[in-house]
Scaffold this motif. Structure first.
Motif, PDB file in Angstrom:
ATOM      1  N   SER A  25      23.188   8.344   4.565  1.00 15.72           N
ATOM      2  CA  SER A  25      22.818   6.936   4.441  1.00 15.72           C
ATOM      3  C   SER A  25      21.338   6.783   4.127  1.00 15.72           C
ATOM      4  N   VAL A  26      20.511   7.698   4.637  1.00 16.20           N
ATOM      5  CA  VAL A  26      19.077   7.668   4.328  1.00 16.20           C
ATOM      6  C   VAL A  26      18.832   8.166   2.907  1.00 16.20           C
ATOM      7  N   GLN A  29      19.242   5.839  -0.106  1.00 20.09           N
ATOM      8  CA  GLN A  29      18.207   4.848  -0.416  1.00 20.09           C
ATOM      9  C   GLN A  29      17.298   5.318  -1.552  1.00 20.09           C
ATOM     10  N   GLN A 204      12.523   3.222   5.891  1.00 17.19           N
ATOM     11  CA  GLN A 204      13.035   1.994   6.490  1.00 17.19           C
ATOM     12  C   GLN A 204      14.442   2.183   7.055  1.00 17.19           C
ATOM     13  N   GLN A 205      15.190   3.087   6.448  1.00 19.36           N
ATOM     14  CA  GLN A 205      16.560   3.356   6.898  1.00 19.36           C
ATOM     15  C   GLN A 205      16.605   4.423   7.985  1.00 19.36           C
ATOM     16  N   SER A 206      15.499   5.115   8.232  1.00 21.50           N
ATOM     17  CA  SER A 206      15.521   6.294   9.097  1.00 21.50           C
ATOM     18  C   SER A 206      15.823   5.982  10.561  1.00 21.50           C
ATOM     19  N   VAL A 208      18.395   4.951  11.638  1.00 17.74           N
ATOM     20  CA  VAL A 208      19.799   5.292  11.869  1.00 17.74           C
ATOM     21  C   VAL A 208      19.933   6.613  12.631  1.00 17.74           C
TER      22      VAL A 208
END
Length: 310
Positions: A25-26, A29, A204-206, A208
């Motif tokens: 998911s990361v 990005q 920004q996604q990290s 998770v």
């Protein structure tokens, strides 16, 4: 006009419940990175010595594979297994053609993929095997840490053998716990390996990573933890995971208890998933039923498992 040859795939390899979904998911990005979910059905069709499954046998093997169905891959007409595998990779690439790094995830027997792509690159993600074992238990795939850590130890032993044969520019290892604690540093290292710049959207996604539960194995009985650590001690230590205390293998009686408890837990999980009636019917038809009856039961099981995995 001939199309340019595809680059060798980049494989994300790890044992089950090691955080591959969070890492994908990361990575998603980044506009230049395209890593698909699990393609273990490919390595299931390759023997250790490189023999490939026949086309019809492969198609039968994935007919009731829920993960394969969810990927929405098209099987090319008339191609043998090697051609089918190449077509699947082409479809992964076509999903995000602007990316420069393409690949998919493998959770078992990942060395066998080299029979198809001998120049493949590998991202090896390792997580504390005791946390991976808890993941197996929470998914209903094991009833205790002793059994839950087995797949993790097998995967790490395989990676150890593999990594000694791969050149440095085709392998990269990172620890899940470091992604939790220092995501900016670890993601920068990973992007350097992939020869891409780090993009802010990845950081920004990290968050998770921190959402994954950690340390739940500490709640288990001390003897169960000790037995699991004994089973995987070499690979825990090799990956810089400290052991919790005295490490002893389980006694014969405790091993029998672990085995029986695990077997009963797997049976009960299947019974709850299918319902007692269908579970009993599935058992007897599997032993005594006709080919058509077995096919009908497999279809019903597949439909139920697909709904529950969504």
């Amino acid at each position: 006009m001939a199309t340019a040859p595809l680059p060798p795939p980049t494989l994300l390899v790890a044992s089950p419940h090691s955080g591959t979904r969070a890492l994908r998911s990361v990575l998603s990005q980044h506009p230049g990175i395209n890593i698909a979910p699990e393609f273990d059905f490919l390595v299931d069709a390759i023997t250790p010595d490189g023999r490939l499954m026949k086309r019809d046998a492969f198609l039968r093997s994935v007919e009731y594979n829920a993960r394969f169905k969810r990927l929405g891959l098209s099987v090319p007409a008339g191609e043998p297994f090697a051609g089918i595998a190449r077509a699947f990779y082409e479809q992964v690439v076509a999903a995000r053609p602007a990316a420069t790094v393409h690949g998919f995830t493998l959770q078992q027997d990942f060395d066998r993929i080299l029979w198809l792509w001998p120049d493949a690159r590998f991202i090896h993600l390792v997580r504390d095997g005791r946390d991976a074992a808890v993941g197996q238990m929470r998914a209903g795939q094991a009833s205790n840490l002793w059994h839950g850590i087995e797949d993790w130890a097998t995967a790490e032993a395989l990676w150890d053998r593999m990594s000694h044969k791969l050149p440095p520019d085709r392998q990269f290892s990172l620890r899940f716990e470091m992604l939790v604690n220092e995501p900016d540093f670890e993601l920068q290292r990973l992007c350097e390996f992939l020869q891409l710049p780090l993009v802010p959207a990845m950081l920004q996604q990290s968050g998770v990573f921190a959402q994954e539960p950690q340390g739940l194995w500490r709640r288990a009985e001390a003897k169960e933890v000790s037995a699991a650590e004994h089973r995987a001690a070499r690979w825990l230590l090799q990956n810089s995971y400290f052991l919790s205390g005295t490490v002893r293998g389980p006694s014969i009686i405790r091993r029998i208890r672990f085995n029986l408890g695990n077997r009963l837990a797997l049976i009960n999980r299947e019974r709850r998933m299918l319902g007692t009636g269908l579970w009993l019917k599935s058992f007897f038809i599997g032993k005594l039923g006709s080919r058509k009856a077995k096919a009908r039961i497999k279809r019903r099981r597949f439909d139920i498992e697909s709904r529950q995995e969504m």
